[in-house]
Design an enzyme around this catalytic site. Structure first.
Site, PDB file in Angstrom:
ATOM      1  N   HIS A  74       0.849  -1.193   0.000  1.00  0.00           N
ATOM      2  CA  HIS A  74       0.000   0.000   0.000  1.00  0.00           C
ATOM      3  C   HIS A  74       0.887   1.246   0.000  1.00  0.00           C
ATOM      4  O   HIS A  74       1.941   1.273   0.646  1.00  0.00           O
ATOM      5  CB  HIS A  74      -0.930   0.000   1.215  1.00  0.00           C
ATOM      6  N   GLU A 107       0.661   3.927   1.523  1.00  0.00           N
ATOM      7  CA  GLU A 107       0.937   4.472   2.865  1.00  0.00           C
ATOM      8  C   GLU A 107       2.090   3.714   3.526  1.00  0.00           C
ATOM      9  O   GLU A 107       2.904   4.312   4.246  1.00  0.00           O
ATOM     10  CB  GLU A 107      -0.349   4.414   3.710  1.00  0.00           C
TER      11      GLU A 107
HETATM   12  P1  13P Z   1      -9.924   5.877  -0.087  1.00  0.00           P
HETATM   13  O1  13P Z   1     -11.037   5.006  -0.667  1.00  0.00           O
HETATM   14  O2  13P Z   1     -10.246   6.379   1.286  1.00  0.00           O
HETATM   15  O3  13P Z   1      -9.503   6.944  -1.042  1.00  0.00           O
HETATM   16  O4  13P Z   1      -8.662   4.926   0.126  1.00  0.00           O
HETATM   17  C1  13P Z   1      -8.262   4.089  -0.907  1.00  0.00           C
HETATM   18  C2  13P Z   1      -7.235   3.151  -0.384  1.00  0.00           C
HETATM   19  O5  13P Z   1      -6.130   3.571  -0.061  1.00  0.00           O
HETATM   20  C3  13P Z   1      -7.586   1.747  -0.243  1.00  0.00           C
HETATM   21  O6  13P Z   1      -6.461   0.961   0.009  1.00  0.00           O
END
Ligand code: 13P
Length: 253
Positions: free
Chosen positions: A96, A98
């Site tokens: 991911h 993040e």
């Molecule tokens: P959002 O749907 O909050 O934009 O996040 C997407 C996401 O990072 C799913 O892994």
């Protein structure tokens, strides 16, 4: 026929009781109105074992949001792929944006994680996607191609069958700014082409490629209507049963 999938990524939201309540609500909603796609919820580690009991015997699959890049041992605070598997989870999200951006996860680290997840019988939802500056410079295909090659290209075609890809343009995550359905389709077609070159047409045709980034009930149908978009990886909208169900229902006629 490749699988259509709607997967939720709860990220670092919901305490245990709230998570159990959401899973219970979703279970009831899908029991009353069966989905036309596979449904997966990916939860914080601490929820997994309890939520596994809630969703057991239902259509809802369960996954973690990460796992360690080491098999076991003195890695305080880490959670291994084998430990994830032992909760009853079947999936794990890896790569991911993040994790890449805030926790320094490199292609090399992710390669280890993918190998361990597959070795422990987990299906991997592998995330790829460019940041805004890369898109503005027209480098999105180069970036995504390198992310695929850097972590997945040592796998065999057989192993690739347990990989689900999730294209998540970083500029669309949590921003309310979705990629257009045409932008998603262009990238998904590029990704499928790369998988075809590396693993062959059969694997490419079977690999589900999900879109992620501000996906909502109001835009899911348009995005999912594209031929190379096989579903979504949903953040914010996965935290409310009605919204998540609304996205699942985008697969209905
Ligand atoms: P959002 O749907 O909050 O934009 O996040 C997407 C996401 O990072 C799913 O892994």
């Amino acid at each position: 026929m490749r699988k259509k999938i709607v997967a939720g990524n709860w990220k670092m939201n919901l305490n245990l009781q709230e998570g159990v309540a959401l899973a219970t609500e979703l279970k009831a909603a899908l029991a009353a109105d069966a989905p036309n796609c596979d449904v997966v919820i990916c939860t914080p580690f601490i929820h997994l074992a309890t939520v596994a009991g809630v969703v057991e015997g239902t259509v809802i699959g369960l996954g973690a949001e990460n796992c360690a890049d080491k098999e076991k041992g003195a890695y305080t605070g880490e959670v291994s792929a084998a430990q994830v598997k032992s909760t009853g989870a079947q999936y794990v999200i890896l790569g991911h944006s993040e994790r890449r951006a805030y926790y320094g996860e490199t292609a090399e680290i992710l390669k280890e994680k993918v190998n361990l997840a597959l070795a422990n019988g987990l299906k991997v939802i592998f995330c790829i996607g460019e940041v805004l500056e890369e898109r503005e410079a027209g480098k999105q295909n180069e970036v995504v191609g390198a992310q695929l090659a850097g972590s997945l290209y040592d796998l065999t075609a057989e192993q690739m069958k347990n990989i689900i890809l999730a294209y998540e343009p970083v500029w669309a995550i949590g921003t309310g700014k979705t990629a257009t359905s045409d932008q998603a389709q262009d990238m998904h077609a590029f990704i499928r082409g790369e998988i075809c070159k590396k693993f062959g047409a059969e694997v490419a045709e079977q690999t589900s490629i999900l879109y992620g980034g501000s996906c909502k009930p109001s835009n899911a149908k348009d995005i999912f209507s594209k031929p190379d978009v096989d579903g979504g990886l949903i953040g914010g909208a996965a935290l409310k049963c009605a919204d998540f169900k609304g996205i699942i229902d985008a697969w209905k006629a």
